[in-house]
Design a protein around this motif. Sequence first.
Motif, short mmCIF file in Angstrom:
data_model
loop_
_atom_site.label_atom_id
_atom_site.label_comp_id
_atom_site.label_asym_id
_atom_site.label_seq_id
_atom_site.Cartn_x
_atom_site.Cartn_y
_atom_site.Cartn_z
N GLY A 167 0.82 -1.20 0.00
CA GLY A 167 0.00 0.00 0.00
C GLY A 167 0.85 1.25 0.00
O GLY A 167 0.56 2.23 -0.71
N GLN A 168 1.93 1.26 0.78
CA GLN A 168 2.82 2.41 0.80
C GLN A 168 3.50 2.61 -0.55
O GLN A 168 3.60 3.73 -1.05
CB GLN A 168 3.87 2.25 1.90
CG GLN A 168 3.34 2.39 3.29
CD GLN A 168 4.39 2.07 4.34
OE1 GLN A 168 5.49 1.66 4.02
NE2 GLN A 168 4.03 2.25 5.61
N GLN A 169 3.96 1.51 -1.15
CA GLN A 169 4.61 1.62 -2.46
C GLN A 169 3.64 2.12 -3.51
O GLN A 169 3.99 2.96 -4.35
CB GLN A 169 5.19 0.27 -2.87
CG GLN A 169 6.40 -0.14 -2.09
CD GLN A 169 6.92 -1.51 -2.50
OE1 GLN A 169 6.28 -2.21 -3.29
NE2 GLN A 169 8.06 -1.88 -1.96
N PHE A 170 2.41 1.64 -3.47
CA PHE A 170 1.40 2.08 -4.44
C PHE A 170 1.11 3.56 -4.27
O PHE A 170 1.04 4.30 -5.25
CB PHE A 170 0.12 1.26 -4.30
CG PHE A 170 -0.98 1.73 -5.20
CD1 PHE A 170 -0.96 1.43 -6.55
CD2 PHE A 170 -2.03 2.49 -4.70
CE1 PHE A 170 -1.96 1.86 -7.39
CE2 PHE A 170 -3.03 2.94 -5.53
CZ PHE A 170 -3.00 2.62 -6.89
N ASN A 171 0.93 3.99 -3.02
CA ASN A 171 0.63 5.40 -2.78
C ASN A 171 1.77 6.30 -3.22
O ASN A 171 1.54 7.38 -3.77
CB ASN A 171 0.30 5.63 -1.31
CG ASN A 171 -1.06 5.07 -0.94
OD1 ASN A 171 -1.93 4.93 -1.79
ND2 ASN A 171 -1.24 4.73 0.32
N GLN A 172 3.02 5.88 -2.98
CA GLN A 172 4.15 6.69 -3.40
C GLN A 172 4.20 6.79 -4.92
O GLN A 172 4.41 7.86 -5.47
CB GLN A 172 5.46 6.08 -2.89
CG GLN A 172 5.68 6.26 -1.41
CD GLN A 172 6.91 5.53 -0.93
OE1 GLN A 172 7.57 4.82 -1.68
NE2 GLN A 172 7.22 5.69 0.35
N GLN A 173 3.99 5.69 -5.60
CA GLN A 173 4.05 5.69 -7.06
C GLN A 173 2.87 6.47 -7.63
O GLN A 173 3.02 7.20 -8.60
CB GLN A 173 4.06 4.27 -7.60
CG GLN A 173 4.25 4.20 -9.09
CD GLN A 173 4.39 2.78 -9.57
OE1 GLN A 173 4.32 1.85 -8.81
NE2 GLN A 173 4.58 2.63 -10.86
N TYR A 174 1.70 6.32 -7.05
CA TYR A 174 0.51 7.01 -7.55
C TYR A 174 0.68 8.52 -7.40
O TYR A 174 0.31 9.28 -8.28
CB TYR A 174 -0.73 6.53 -6.80
CG TYR A 174 -2.00 7.15 -7.30
CD1 TYR A 174 -2.54 6.77 -8.52
CD2 TYR A 174 -2.66 8.12 -6.56
CE1 TYR A 174 -3.72 7.33 -8.99
CE2 TYR A 174 -3.83 8.69 -7.02
CZ TYR A 174 -4.36 8.29 -8.23
OH TYR A 174 -5.51 8.85 -8.70
N LYS A 175 1.26 8.94 -6.29
CA LYS A 175 1.46 10.38 -6.08
C LYS A 175 2.49 10.94 -7.04
O LYS A 175 2.37 12.07 -7.49
CB LYS A 175 1.90 10.64 -4.64
CG LYS A 175 0.78 10.47 -3.64
CD LYS A 175 1.27 10.71 -2.23
CE LYS A 175 0.15 10.44 -1.22
NZ LYS A 175 0.61 10.59 0.15
N GLN A 176 3.51 10.15 -7.37
CA GLN A 176 4.54 10.63 -8.30
C GLN A 176 4.01 10.66 -9.73
O GLN A 176 4.31 11.58 -10.48
CB GLN A 176 5.77 9.73 -8.25
CG GLN A 176 6.55 9.86 -6.97
CD GLN A 176 7.69 8.85 -6.91
OE1 GLN A 176 7.84 8.04 -7.79
NE2 GLN A 176 8.46 8.91 -5.84
N ASP A 177 3.28 9.65 -10.13
CA ASP A 177 2.84 9.52 -11.52
C ASP A 177 1.58 10.32 -11.83
O ASP A 177 1.28 10.54 -12.99
CB ASP A 177 2.58 8.06 -11.87
CG ASP A 177 3.86 7.26 -11.94
OD1 ASP A 177 4.93 7.88 -12.01
OD2 ASP A 177 3.77 6.02 -11.93
N ASN A 178 0.84 10.71 -10.82
CA ASN A 178 -0.46 11.32 -11.08
C ASN A 178 -0.52 12.72 -10.45
O ASN A 178 -1.17 12.90 -9.44
CB ASN A 178 -1.57 10.43 -10.52
CG ASN A 178 -2.93 10.84 -11.02
OD1 ASN A 178 -3.04 11.67 -11.91
ND2 ASN A 178 -3.96 10.28 -10.43
N PRO A 179 0.15 13.71 -11.06
CA PRO A 179 -0.04 15.07 -10.53
C PRO A 179 -1.45 15.55 -10.86
O PRO A 179 -2.19 14.90 -11.58
CB PRO A 179 1.03 15.89 -11.26
CG PRO A 179 1.39 15.09 -12.46
CD PRO A 179 1.08 13.66 -12.14
#
Length: 93
Positions: A48-60
Amino acid sequence: MIFTLSVVGLARTILWIIAIYFIIKILSRLLAPFLIRFAARKMEEKFGQQFNQQYKQDNPKRKEGETVIDKMPNDNSQSNKKVGEYIDYEEID
C-alpha cells in the motif's frame, strides 16, 4: 571423562527428541495462523505504501480526460533504402 553408552540413556534421549518434535509440531499448528496473518498484514502495508508513493509521483493534478505526453520519441533512426539488389531466379526441375 569417558561416557559409556547405556540402553536407558539412549531410550531417554530418543524419547526427548520425539517429545520435542511433537511439541514443536503442535505449537506450530497453533501459532502458524497468527504468524501468517501478521506477515500478510505487514506485506499489505508495504504494498500500500509503495502504491501510494508511485501514484502520487505519476499522477499530478490533471483534469479528467486530459491527454499528456511526457516524452516524445526520438526519430533519429534512418532506414537504409538500399538494402540490396533484387535477384530474379527460375526454378529448375
